[in-house]
Design an enzyme around this catalytic site. Structure first.
Site, PDB file in Angstrom:
ATOM      1  N   LYS A 162       0.844  -1.207   0.000  1.00  0.00           N
ATOM      2  CA  LYS A 162       0.000   0.000   0.000  1.00  0.00           C
ATOM      3  C   LYS A 162       0.871   1.246   0.000  1.00  0.00           C
ATOM      4  O   LYS A 162       1.772   1.366   0.834  1.00  0.00           O
ATOM      5  CB  LYS A 162      -0.841   0.046   1.284  1.00  0.00           C
ATOM      6  CG  LYS A 162      -2.036  -0.846   1.268  1.00  0.00           C
ATOM      7  CD  LYS A 162      -2.791  -0.682   2.572  1.00  0.00           C
ATOM      8  CE  LYS A 162      -3.744  -1.831   2.744  1.00  0.00           C
ATOM      9  NZ  LYS A 162      -4.365  -1.850   4.065  1.00  0.00           N
ATOM     10  N   ASP A 223     -15.117  -4.845  -4.293  1.00  0.00           N
ATOM     11  CA  ASP A 223     -14.602  -5.635  -3.185  1.00  0.00           C
ATOM     12  C   ASP A 223     -15.670  -5.610  -2.086  1.00  0.00           C
ATOM     13  O   ASP A 223     -16.016  -4.549  -1.585  1.00  0.00           O
ATOM     14  CB  ASP A 223     -13.301  -4.969  -2.715  1.00  0.00           C
ATOM     15  CG  ASP A 223     -12.708  -5.633  -1.496  1.00  0.00           C
ATOM     16  OD1 ASP A 223     -13.375  -6.494  -0.891  1.00  0.00           O
ATOM     17  OD2 ASP A 223     -11.569  -5.289  -1.148  1.00  0.00           O
TER      18      ASP A 223
END
Ligand code: GTP
Length: 360
Positions: A162, A223
């Protein structure tokens, strides 16, 4: 191409506020357990044999899907004693595969709703001769995801954690959770211990010079990591934005399942689904919500972007926005519940107990 592994285990897969015992893949989206949509899409793309890799409560899947023949599939179930992570689960499920060493094997995360062109992913794998081919999707805010930059031919260059700073956002492409593995590559994943594909398998394959191919497909992708996303996904299935052959009825503004009762002047819109045996009384207004089987919505209730659990009850004039109401919970009349609240199954909220707006 006939085989796939579907990953439905791991830690965060129970939609706990809804019911302690329902794993997320079995919560109804557009009227059927969510997993049905993935199975049906795989079948429509030519997959015939599916290994369901789970690490808990396997017994909730098998009674519903059985051997898969009702869906034209052959389904096998593999349960890990301890969660093995995504890579470990794929390795563990591989013992049931029937493919030869060079054959392609599809692998899907069980918590993604997508319109991915599965045949195109397999075709890309074949035409590039890759070891693994990954579906990549582009997101407007990549900060919450690991990034997957590719070169001009789509070959994967790296798997980046990330991004912590703006400079680290080198691409807007992320791993979308669907892969084609060459069968023999799966056998190189260590057996019997937890392995993450994203953090371990893929970076190690890259480092060893393997060919990892990305296919960017900017179709519908969601998601289902949060209950809010789950509600969105259900509505998008009903609306036809998320394509699935398993939606039990015509796509449109609403889906009312057989044996549900909806009063003539109730208003249902935005992809709302009303499950079997549920009751929606006069004057109720419901937008973009999933009303699970047997739930009761009393007169004048207004429900938006919410999940109302099986046999739950929403009282007269109560206003619910962005809520998750657990199975069998009772929301008394004249309550106001707002975004993010999750009511535990079988909880009872008395009349006029909660409000956010000022008193009138
Ligand atoms: P790792 O890559 O193993 O670290 O997992 P992750 O946290 O990146 O995966 P995530 O939680 O995003 O889950 C991706 C998909 O894999 C979901 O459909 C999960 O149900 C499934 N999954 C995650 N962990 C496991 C596991 O230990 N066993 C099985 N069978 N499936 C898993």
């Amino acid at each position: 191409m006939t085989e796939a592994i579907l990953l439905v285990g791991g830690k965060g897969t129970r939609l706990r506020p809804l019911t302690v015992y329902t794993p997320k893949p079995m919560v109804r989206a557009a009227g059927v357990p969510f997993l049905t949509h993935q199975l049906a899409r795989a079948r429509a793309a030519g997959v015939e044999h599916i290994v369901l890799a789970t690490s808990y409560l396997a017994e909730v899947f098998e009674p519903y899907f059985g051997d898969g023949s009702a869906m034209g599939l052959s389904i096998e179930y593999v349960t890990e004693e301890e969660p093995l992570g995504t890579g470990g689960a794929i390795r563990n499920a591989a013992s049931r595969l029937r493919s030869g060493p060079d054959d392609p094997v599809l692998v899907f995360n069980g918590d993604i709703l997508t319109g991915l062109d599965i045949r195109a992913l397999v075709a890309t794998h074949a035409s590039t001769g890759a070891d693994v081919t990954l579906h990549l999707t582009k997101v407007s805010d990549p900060r919450a995801y690991g990034l997957v930059p590719t070169d001009g031919t789509g070959r994967v260059l790296a798997f980046l954690e990330k991004p912590g700073t703006p400079e680290e956002i080198v691409t807007d492409q992320i791993n979308a959770g669907a892969y084609v593995f060459r069968r023999s590559v799966i056998d190189t994943v260590p057996a019997g211990r937890p392995v993450s594909v994203e953090r371990e398998t893929f970076p190690e394959l890259l480092a060893s010079g393997a060919h990892l191919q990305g296919m960017v497909d900017s179709t519908y992708w969601l998601d289902l990591g949060t209950p809010a996303a789950f509600v969105r996904g259900s509505a998008d299935l009903v609306l036809g934005r998320a394509p699935s052959p398993a939606v039990p009825g015509r796509c449109g503004d609403r889906l009312i399942l057989p044996t549900a009762t909806v009063a003539g002047d109730a208003k249902l819109a935005g992809g709302t689904v009303v499950g079997e045996g549920a009751f929606v009384a006069e004057g109720a207004r419901i937008f973009g919500s999933a009303i699970l089987p047997g739930a009761v919505i009393e007169p004048g209730a207004v429900i938006t972007d919410s999940l109302i659990g099986t046999e739950a009850r929403v009282g007269t004039r109560s206003v619910l926005t962005g809520t998750v109401i657990g199975d069998g919970a009772v929301i008394g009349p004249d309550n106001e519940l707002r975004t993010g609240i999750r009511i535990w199954p079988h909880t009872h909220i008395p009349a006029s107990a909660v409000r956010f707006s000022s008193d009138q």
